[in-house]
Design an enzyme around this catalytic site. Structure first.
Site, PDB file in Angstrom:
ATOM      1  N   GLY A 110      52.208  44.339  34.144  1.00  0.00           N
ATOM      2  CA  GLY A 110      53.024  45.241  34.692  1.00  0.00           C
ATOM      3  C   GLY A 110      53.209  46.450  33.563  1.00  0.00           C
ATOM      4  N   CYS A 137      50.518  38.167  30.989  1.00  0.00           N
ATOM      5  CA  CYS A 137      50.695  39.226  29.928  1.00  0.00           C
ATOM      6  C   CYS A 137      52.367  39.664  30.415  1.00  0.00           C
ATOM      7  CB  CYS A 137      49.732  40.448  30.481  1.00  0.00           C
ATOM      8  SG  CYS A 137      49.777  41.711  29.240  1.00  0.00           S
ATOM      9  N   TYR A 138      52.635  40.922  31.066  1.00  0.00           N
ATOM     10  CA  TYR A 138      54.138  41.174  31.420  1.00  0.00           C
ATOM     11  C   TYR A 138      54.886  40.141  32.008  1.00  0.00           C
ATOM     12  CZ  TYR A 138      58.547  43.484  32.942  1.00  0.00           C
ATOM     13  OH  TYR A 138      59.404  43.955  33.132  1.00  0.00           O
ATOM     14  N   HIS A 224      44.477  38.570  30.059  1.00  0.00           N
ATOM     15  CA  HIS A 224      44.017  38.603  31.609  1.00  0.00           C
ATOM     16  C   HIS A 224      43.105  37.817  32.336  1.00  0.00           C
ATOM     17  CE1 HIS A 224      46.841  42.149  32.773  1.00  0.00           C
ATOM     18  NE2 HIS A 224      46.677  42.424  31.379  1.00  0.00           N
ATOM     19  N   GLU A 226      42.249  37.178  35.329  1.00  0.00           N
ATOM     20  CA  GLU A 226      41.745  37.462  36.465  1.00  0.00           C
ATOM     21  C   GLU A 226      40.676  38.575  36.399  1.00  0.00           C
ATOM     22  OE1 GLU A 226      44.580  38.415  35.261  1.00  0.00           O
ATOM     23  OE2 GLU A 226      45.281  40.493  35.539  1.00  0.00           O
ATOM     24  N   GLY A 280      30.599  48.795  62.658  1.00  0.00           N
ATOM     25  CA  GLY A 280      30.876  48.460  61.157  1.00  0.00           C
ATOM     26  C   GLY A 280      31.307  47.074  60.917  1.00  0.00           C
ATOM     27  N   ASP A 282      34.094  45.717  59.760  1.00  0.00           N
ATOM     28  CA  ASP A 282      35.455  45.109  60.275  1.00  0.00           C
ATOM     29  C   ASP A 282      35.745  44.922  61.757  1.00  0.00           C
ATOM     30  OD1 ASP A 282      35.770  45.255  57.587  1.00  0.00           O
ATOM     31  OD2 ASP A 282      37.128  47.009  57.496  1.00  0.00           O
ATOM     32  N   LYS A 424      37.707  42.002  51.908  1.00  0.00           N
ATOM     33  CA  LYS A 424      36.624  42.303  52.376  1.00  0.00           C
ATOM     34  C   LYS A 424      35.455  41.133  52.583  1.00  0.00           C
ATOM     35  CE  LYS A 424      34.052  45.772  53.996  1.00  0.00           C
ATOM     36  NZ  LYS A 424      34.579  46.464  55.208  1.00  0.00           N
TER      37      LYS A 424
END
Ligand code: XMP
Length: 568
Positions: A110, A137-138, A224, A226, A280, A282, A424
């Site tokens: 953050g 991190c934060y 990080h 991720e 589409g 979704d 997604k």
């Protein structure tokens, strides 16, 4: 052949958002855009139906969001490890989290500094629950600050690559990691002292406490894990989920489908559901999933606005009506839309007109079905959660069915959003597991207003035909070159420019067609694809030879920003 500029593309495309002048839309946007536009028609928000949270031997890791741009990415990485994960604001009460059966917490990064008076901190239940905690991190600084260590502004701020050296090789968090590995740092504050009971598990040149841990299964990472720049990051997150939190890894799309079928059935009972089908990803997955659960209690309305690409309506109908046996109301409203667009040249007026017309058609058709109880929507997780931008209060904001407007209010429908917990890439996987054709699952995004915003100036029948033919060639050649899935979008634009040409002994005066092919991760930024010259030559030759009325083709070589992907 090497194609520059598209090496880094993944097929795993996050949701897209539109540019400033565009309507904010969700994942594959087609229908939701219309519904978004419908907001302006007015009306109250509908009641939200009870949500279908997956139930299979429930276990979850909770990411507590402190406002990092990467928070949602952490959740995705954990889900990639087959562990269900949700992102919540740091001030979320325990009562909301308990039903998810949390097995551990991850405190995100953050923008704040823990020593500032208003800095967001972890709620007491995080420590009192005695569940494992991983601060990133934060998040690590929060743990340090709250558990008696010391955080100060770093004399040497660390941004970018660093080499992590593992000192505690037997720590389960760092299991299966090499002795040293690259990590991605991004911090201005540093740990001067770690809290009592904690030990340093790894270090970098500038961070003696790059990883810390305690016997209470509380850990901190200064980097990080991720992001892709930390190659072993996923292993660390996996270690946390499995070795430390003891997760089973039951978050699979197969389980999701089983659970959803059950919950949809329970929720709908004898009720009726209506869905706006666009073809589409979704809306197709939503329709298929609900149909699997309740069969003909679902009616899909497929509005052909006359702005679709060649064969698009037929193909969509074929898949859903023929192959899947769904109950589909097909409305060919082409003439109606064309009439509405007569004389309209301004891009935003086009969008608005198309949106409004869609709502009218949809409503008319829906009212013919008789009593309907639910409106199905392809809302995805990133639509639901929106991390607050840096600097503001770090909270995960719930955008309640942002893409629904006047339509359901007037119809007093409840919302059914079975994909609202999925990313997604998960939706694509669900679609594949439900047997939808790959072609549909990997379809490039197509804007709701369709070809209307790819015809510069007034939309006419003649221009639509020209554009359909040119677009067909672009798509055909891109697919033959096996580049379709690597490109975010590739299409033709019919400009309102006419230029002189020569064909045989004749002078021609024909349209200028532009070809646009872009690479992108999320549609927020995009680069023009470095398509091979031979491919561009084939596309150009075929268009001028096969599409009458066109005598010149140009390739758009502008990135976004400053351009946009679409021309209107
Ligand atoms: P731009 O042109 O803003 O497009 O770079 C970003 C992404 O959004 C799509 N797009 C739209 N989608 N309704 C939609 O449903 C719209 O009005 C619209 N305008 C742009 C565009 O195709 C790209 O994927």
């Amino acid at each position: 052949m090497v194609i520059f500029g598209i090496e880094n593309m993944t097929q795993d495309r996050p949701e897209q958002t539109s540019g400033s002048h565009r309507v904010a839309t969700s994942g594959d946007i087609e229908v939701s855009t219309y519904l978004e536009i419908a907001k302006e028609i007015g009306g109250e928000q509908p009641t939200v139906a009870k949500e279908a949270i997956p139930t299979t031997e429930r276990e979850a890791i909770i990411v507590v969001d402190f406002g990092s741009q990467y928070s949602l990415l952490i959740a995705r990485r954990i889900r990639e490890c087959r562990v269900y994960c949700e992102l919540v604001s740091y001030d979320t009460p325990w009562e909301k989290i308990a039903p998810l059966n949390p097995k551990g917490f991850i405190l995100s990064g953050g923008p704040a500094s823990v020593y500032e008076p208003e800095a967001p901190l972890a709620p007491a239940y995080i420590y009192e629950s005695h569940l494992p905690v991983l601060g990133i991190c934060y998040g690590m600084q929060v743990i340090t600050h709250q558990l008696g260590g010391k955080v100060t502004p770093a004399t040497k701020q660390e941004y970018g690559h660093a080499i992590l050296h593992v000192s505690a090789v037997d720590s389960p968090l760092l299991a299966d990691l090499p002795a040293s590995t690259a990590v991605w740092m991004s911090h201005g504050d540093q740990l001067e002292e770690i809290p009592p009971e904690f030990t340093a598990l790894a270090y970098t040149e500038n961070s003696p406490f790059a990883v810390m841990g305690s016997a209470d299964k509380i850990f901190g990472l200064q980097f990080h894990p991720e992001v892709a720049h930390t190659p072993e990051g996923k292993q660390i997150l996996k270690n946390f989920a499995y070795r430390i939190c003891g997760c089973q890894g039951n978050w699979t799309m197969g389980n999701f489908i089983t659970d959803s079928l059950f919950t949809i059935e329970q929720e709908i009972g004898e009720g009726k559901v209506v869905n706006a089908l666009s073809g589409g990803v979704d809306s197709s997955v939503v329709a298929t999933l609900i149909h699997r659960a309740i069969g003909n209690q679902l009616t899909c309305i497929f509005v052909n606005n006359g702005l679709l690409r060649r064969e698009e309506a037929e193909r969509t109908l074929n898949v859903f009506r023929q192959n899947l046996g769904m109950n589909i109301v097909y409305v060919d409203a082409s003439e109606r839309f064309l009439h509405r667009l007569k004389g309209v040249t301004d891009p935003e007026t086009k969008r608005k007109a198309i949106g409004e017309e869609f709502i009218k058609v949809f409503e008319e058709e829906a009212s013919k079905i008789g009593k309907v109880d639910f409106l199905a929507q392809g809302t995805l997780y990133p639509d639901v959660i929106e991390s607050a931008s840096s600097g503001s209060k770090a909270s995960a904001k719930i955008k309640t069915h942002h893409n629904v407007g006047g339509l359901p209010a007037r119809m007093t429908l409840k919302l059914l959003e079975p994909l609202r917990y999925l990313f997604k890439d998960e939706v694509r996987q669900v679609g594949l597991e439900l047997g939808l054709p790959e072609e549909m699952i990997w379809r490039q995004p197509f804007p709701g207003p369709g070809l209307a915003i790819r015809i510069i100036g007034e939309v006419t029948k003649e221009k639509l035909e020209i554009l359909r033919s040119a677009d067909w060639i672009v798509m055909n050649e891109i697919k033959k070159a096996k580049l379709y899935r690597q490109l975010w979008q590739s299409f033709a634009i019919l400009t309102d420019v006419k230029s002189v040409g020569v064909m045989g002994d004749y002078r021609t005066y024909g349209y200028l067609v532009a070809v646009r092919a872009v690479t992108s991760e999320d549609a927020m930024t995009a680069d023009w694809a470095r398509l091979p010259y031979d491919l561009l030559a084939r596309i150009s030759n075929r268009i001028v030879n096969e599409v009458s009325g066109v005598n010149r083709v140009v390739y758009d070589i502008t990135s976004k920003p400053p351009s946009t992907i679409e021309w209107e």
